[in-house]
Design an enzyme around this catalytic site. Structure first.
Site, PDB file in Angstrom:
ATOM      1  N   HIS A 274      27.872  17.166  -7.466  1.00  0.00           N
ATOM      2  CA  HIS A 274      28.858  17.038  -6.389  1.00  0.00           C
ATOM      3  C   HIS A 274      30.069  16.291  -6.954  1.00  0.00           C
ATOM      4  O   HIS A 274      30.717  16.770  -7.883  1.00  0.00           O
ATOM      5  CB  HIS A 274      28.178  16.327  -5.211  1.00  0.00           C
ATOM      6  CG  HIS A 274      28.945  16.327  -3.918  1.00  0.00           C
ATOM      7  ND1 HIS A 274      30.098  17.044  -3.717  1.00  0.00           N
ATOM      8  CD2 HIS A 274      28.722  15.666  -2.745  1.00  0.00           C
ATOM      9  CE1 HIS A 274      30.532  16.836  -2.482  1.00  0.00           C
ATOM     10  NE2 HIS A 274      29.723  15.995  -1.877  1.00  0.00           N
ATOM     11  N   HIS A 313      30.752  27.075  -7.475  1.00  0.00           N
ATOM     12  CA  HIS A 313      30.817  26.371  -6.198  1.00  0.00           C
ATOM     13  C   HIS A 313      29.928  27.094  -5.206  1.00  0.00           C
ATOM     14  O   HIS A 313      29.834  28.314  -5.237  1.00  0.00           O
ATOM     15  CB  HIS A 313      32.269  26.351  -5.685  1.00  0.00           C
ATOM     16  CG  HIS A 313      32.497  25.314  -4.648  1.00  0.00           C
ATOM     17  ND1 HIS A 313      32.219  25.522  -3.325  1.00  0.00           N
ATOM     18  CD2 HIS A 313      32.957  24.048  -4.754  1.00  0.00           C
ATOM     19  CE1 HIS A 313      32.515  24.418  -2.656  1.00  0.00           C
ATOM     20  NE2 HIS A 313      32.960  23.509  -3.489  1.00  0.00           N
ATOM     21  N   ASP A 369      36.993  19.907  -9.691  1.00  0.00           N
ATOM     22  CA  ASP A 369      36.669  18.884 -10.678  1.00  0.00           C
ATOM     23  C   ASP A 369      37.105  19.245 -12.090  1.00  0.00           C
ATOM     24  O   ASP A 369      37.107  18.389 -12.967  1.00  0.00           O
ATOM     25  CB  ASP A 369      35.150  18.635 -10.679  1.00  0.00           C
ATOM     26  CG  ASP A 369      34.712  17.943  -9.418  1.00  0.00           C
ATOM     27  OD1 ASP A 369      35.456  17.062  -8.959  1.00  0.00           O
ATOM     28  OD2 ASP A 369      33.649  18.294  -8.880  1.00  0.00           O
TER      29      ASP A 369
END
Ligand code: ACO
Length: 448
Positions: A274, A313, A369
């Site tokens: 995460h 994702h 990210d």
């Protein structure tokens, strides 16, 4: 045509009609209530049909009007506003207001909101002592999670979560204090003195001040870097029912106070799958070492040795719209800070992945990210601080989700069902008999 679903139970021949409901717009989805399946029974004593959905792959846990994501089309909107517009035109505090209260603020509302957040930027001096108790190399995320939970003890009235005025007060406090606590965690790990908030600066500028001020009398943030962090904060502010929002809602559903609920959400964020992924991207790039080793690394990823961090994702099966914005912004930041030497490797990884059938067929694209870590690093944030930089803005989203949960008359304490796979009923076995049984059957190593 009726908006219903007909279910025929082939065990009994019984037919059931279940209503189909819709989200705000039909293209946003239709659903049945899982509780409607309960009436599908094989016998009168049967509990009724359950839906089994590990990891909530196709189960909505709430109705929400905060954030909309269309993962196939790469769309993200807060309260209906496209993320691209907010990133280009807004700032973090305005977006936090939007998420929390549902509308963009008028100038008066924004001034008032900003004022109250600024009034709460300081933390009790005991929080400094609390952070002092951590080892010098404690991970700042561990310090943040603990300190946010500890704040609960300073505000016992926060337990009154059903009082909207009390809730509002905690929202001011949490949005205001999380940058202070985060910066303290960093300063502690560096052995540097804590820096008090400077309310002459804006939200992001003040955070940079508390992080990086040294001996200068007044800290002046670089406007390009301040803007970049503002955009990063906007992009990370909410993401509907992800792992940490779900933790916030789940813990909040027991009517725990918002400090401990937020500490659990931040703990969920800490995991490498995460919010910990931005940290892992940097570690991965360092591990690869140089651009010529990228192709080899990709072979190992495809062989299943490890995952490519910053890729894939649960919801986006297209380029994450946040990653698109960040890729462009990275270049602006590097003009001020100098190019991050890991950038070439990242671009090469992305180039290979976007052409390779393994990634294309699985719809694996860069997520938020992938580039955020490169920007943070260029801005001189240590890698350990990356998940903390995610938690600060996400506080707005967690609180918006928490508030929505508490105002939702349909919500109760979160309590999933299970499919029991263990032993059927059996009688207690006396110790003597257990030993005899153990000699007959092979004991498991864990029990020996
Ligand atoms: N690298 C290589 N292969 C991958 C990756 C990856 N990053 N992500 C998924 N896959 C593969 C899986 O191995 C699986 O392959 P298979 O069908 O051959 O078994 C397939 O793609 C589907 O993946 P799942 O694991 O089922 O996807 P899921 O939705 O459960 O996972 C997740 C999503 C956790 C984000 C995953 O893509 C991942 O681990 N990515 C790396 C970590 C990361 O970047 N996390 C940040 C997410 S964004 C955020 O939280 C802010």
């Amino acid at each position: 045509m009726p908006d219903t679903l007909t279910i025929i139970d082939n065990r009994t021949g019984q037919q059931y009609e279940v209503p189909i409901a819709h989200a705000t717009y039909p293209e946003y989805g239709s659903y049945i209530r899982a509780a409607d399946l309960k009436k599908v029974k094989s016998s009168p004593t049967d509990f009724g049909l359950l839906s089994y959905d590990p990891a909530f792959m196709n189960t909505a846990s709430c109705r929400s009007s905060v954030t909309f994501i269309d993962g196939d089309r790469g769309i993200l909107r807060y309260r209906g506003y496209p993320i691209e517009e907010l990133a280009a035109k807004s700032n973090f505090l305005e977006v936090a207001y939007l998420l929390l209260w549902g509308e963009l603020p008028t100038q008066t509302q924004l001034d008032e909101w900003t004022h109250w957040v600024k009034m709460h930027t300081m933390v009790h001096e005991n929080i400094k002592k609390f952070i002092d108790g951590f080892h010098h190399d404690a991970h700042p995320m561990g310090m943040l999670v603990s300190a946010m939970a500890a704040l609960s003890t300073f505000y016992p009235e926060s337990k009154n979560v059903l009082d909207p005025a009390v809730r509002k007060q905690q929202i001011y406090r949490l949005i205001a204090k999380i940058p202070t606590v985060s910066a303290y965690a960093y300063r502690h790990s560096q052995g540097l003195p804590y820096v008090y908030p400077d309310n002459d600066l804006n939200y992001v500028g003040n955070f940079l001040n508390m992080m990086f001020k040294m001996t200068e009398v007044k800290y002046t943030p670089d406007p390009v870097l301040e803007r970049a962090l503002n955009v990063l904060f906007i992009l990370h502010a909410d993401h509907e029912q992800n792992c940490s929002a779900n933790a916030m809602r789940s813990v909040g559903s027991s009517q725990a106070d918002p400090y401990v609920s937020l500490a659990s959400a931040a703990s969920a964020l800490y995991g490498p799958l995460h919010g910990g992924a931005n940290e892992m991207v940097l570690r991965m790039l360092r591990q690869i070492g140089s651009k010529d080793k990228v192709a080899d690394y990709m072979k190992r990823v495809k062989a299943g040795e490890f995952k490519l961090m910053g890729f894939g994702h649960r919801v986006y099966k297209n380029y994450d719209p946040r990653a698109k914005i960040l890729k462009e912004m990275a270049m602006q930041v590097f003009e001020v800070t100098g190019k991050n030497p890991l950038l070439d490797m990242a671009l090469e990884l992305e180039r290979i992945a976007l052409e390779d059938d393994y990634f294309v067929s699985r719809k694996l694209y860069p997520n938020v990210d992938f580039y955020s870590g490169l920007i943070y690093q260029a801005m001189k944030f240590p890698v350990d601080m990356f998940p903390v930089l995610f938690a600060i803005p996400r506080t707005a989203g967690w609180l918006a989700q928490w508030q929505e949960l508490l105002e939702d008359g349909e919500q109760k304490i979160a309590r999933p069902r299970q499919i029991y796979t263990g032993e059927d009923t059996r009688s207690y076995v006396a110790m003597q008999k257990r030993a005899e049984a153990a000699t007959r059957t092979e004991a498991t190593p864990a029990l020996m």
